[in-house]
Design a protein around this motif. Structure first.
Motif, mmCIF file in Angstrom:
data_model
loop_
_atom_site.group_PDB
_atom_site.id
_atom_site.type_symbol
_atom_site.label_atom_id
_atom_site.label_comp_id
_atom_site.label_asym_id
_atom_site.label_seq_id
_atom_site.Cartn_x
_atom_site.Cartn_y
_atom_site.Cartn_z
ATOM 1 N N MET A 48 0.630 3.390 -9.627
ATOM 2 C CA MET A 48 -0.590 2.890 -9.018
ATOM 3 C C MET A 48 -1.508 2.369 -10.110
ATOM 4 O O MET A 48 -1.749 3.017 -11.105
ATOM 5 C CB MET A 48 -1.261 4.028 -8.232
ATOM 6 C CG MET A 48 -2.572 3.626 -7.641
ATOM 7 S SD MET A 48 -3.329 4.773 -6.457
ATOM 8 C CE MET A 48 -2.910 6.367 -7.021
ATOM 9 N N LYS B 119 -10.667 0.665 1.504
ATOM 10 C CA LYS B 119 -10.098 1.511 2.555
ATOM 11 C C LYS B 119 -10.812 2.854 2.650
ATOM 12 O O LYS B 119 -11.029 3.374 3.736
ATOM 13 C CB LYS B 119 -8.613 1.749 2.292
ATOM 14 C CG LYS B 119 -7.792 0.483 2.165
ATOM 15 C CD LYS B 119 -6.839 0.330 3.301
ATOM 16 C CE LYS B 119 -5.920 -0.841 3.199
ATOM 17 N NZ LYS B 119 -6.447 -2.113 2.915
ATOM 18 N N THR C 25 -8.765 1.638 -7.111
ATOM 19 C CA THR C 25 -7.308 1.581 -7.218
ATOM 20 C C THR C 25 -6.780 0.315 -6.554
ATOM 21 O O THR C 25 -7.470 -0.310 -5.748
ATOM 22 C CB THR C 25 -6.642 2.810 -6.557
ATOM 23 O OG1 THR C 25 -6.855 2.746 -5.143
ATOM 24 C CG2 THR C 25 -7.182 4.105 -7.128
ATOM 25 N N ASP C 26 -5.546 -0.031 -6.878
ATOM 26 C CA ASP C 26 -4.958 -1.240 -6.314
ATOM 27 C C ASP C 26 -4.647 -1.109 -4.819
ATOM 28 O O ASP C 26 -4.320 -2.089 -4.164
ATOM 29 C CB ASP C 26 -3.728 -1.706 -7.092
ATOM 30 C CG ASP C 26 -2.621 -0.676 -7.150
ATOM 31 O OD1 ASP C 26 -2.764 0.416 -6.572
ATOM 32 O OD2 ASP C 26 -1.602 -0.962 -7.796
ATOM 33 N N ASP C 27 -4.775 0.096 -4.266
ATOM 34 C CA ASP C 27 -4.677 0.250 -2.814
ATOM 35 C C ASP C 27 -6.070 0.371 -2.181
ATOM 36 O O ASP C 27 -6.229 0.875 -1.080
ATOM 37 C CB ASP C 27 -3.744 1.389 -2.403
ATOM 38 C CG ASP C 27 -4.127 2.723 -3.006
ATOM 39 O OD1 ASP C 27 -5.013 2.764 -3.882
ATOM 40 O OD2 ASP C 27 -3.540 3.744 -2.602
ATOM 41 N N TRP C 28 -7.087 -0.109 -2.907
ATOM 42 C CA TRP C 28 -8.465 -0.244 -2.431
ATOM 43 C C TRP C 28 -9.126 1.090 -2.096
ATOM 44 O O TRP C 28 -9.832 1.217 -1.099
ATOM 45 C CB TRP C 28 -8.540 -1.221 -1.256
ATOM 46 C CG TRP C 28 -8.213 -2.606 -1.708
ATOM 47 C CD1 TRP C 28 -6.987 -3.196 -1.679
ATOM 48 C CD2 TRP C 28 -9.095 -3.565 -2.302
ATOM 49 N NE1 TRP C 28 -7.060 -4.468 -2.204
ATOM 50 C CE2 TRP C 28 -8.357 -4.717 -2.595
ATOM 51 C CE3 TRP C 28 -10.453 -3.546 -2.610
ATOM 52 C CZ2 TRP C 28 -8.904 -5.849 -3.182
ATOM 53 C CZ3 TRP C 28 -11.007 -4.680 -3.186
ATOM 54 C CH2 TRP C 28 -10.232 -5.806 -3.468
#
Length: 84
Positions: free
Chosen positions: A1, A76, A37-40
């Protein structure tokens, strides 16, 4: 991640935190942006009175997360990182 380092996005997150910070400071607390993070997922650190307040998760979700998502809709969630 990985992490997102786009300066314009991070600036928007910090602006949102600046809007909510006075309310936290009035109760003896503060909040610090750590990373996106790259998953928001935005990672923050609560300090002062906020770190031990029994309603800090409500503040985090209903105040901080709402403010950040208003500025950066791609986010998110916002999580507090206590293990620093």
């Amino acid at each position: 991640m990985g992490i997102i380092t786009d300066k314009s996005i991070i600036a928007k997150i910090n602006e949102a935190l600046s809007e909510i910070r006075p309310f936290l400071e009035s109760d003896g607390g503060d909040i610090h942006f750590l990373e996106l993070t790259d998953d928001w997922v935005v990672k923050v650190k609560l300090s002062g009175a906020c770190s031990s307040c029994n309603i800090n998760m409500m503040t985090l979700k209903n105040g901080v997360e709402v403010a950040i998502k208003k500025s950066v809709p791609q986010v998110k969630s916002v999580v507090e990182v206590t293990s620093l």
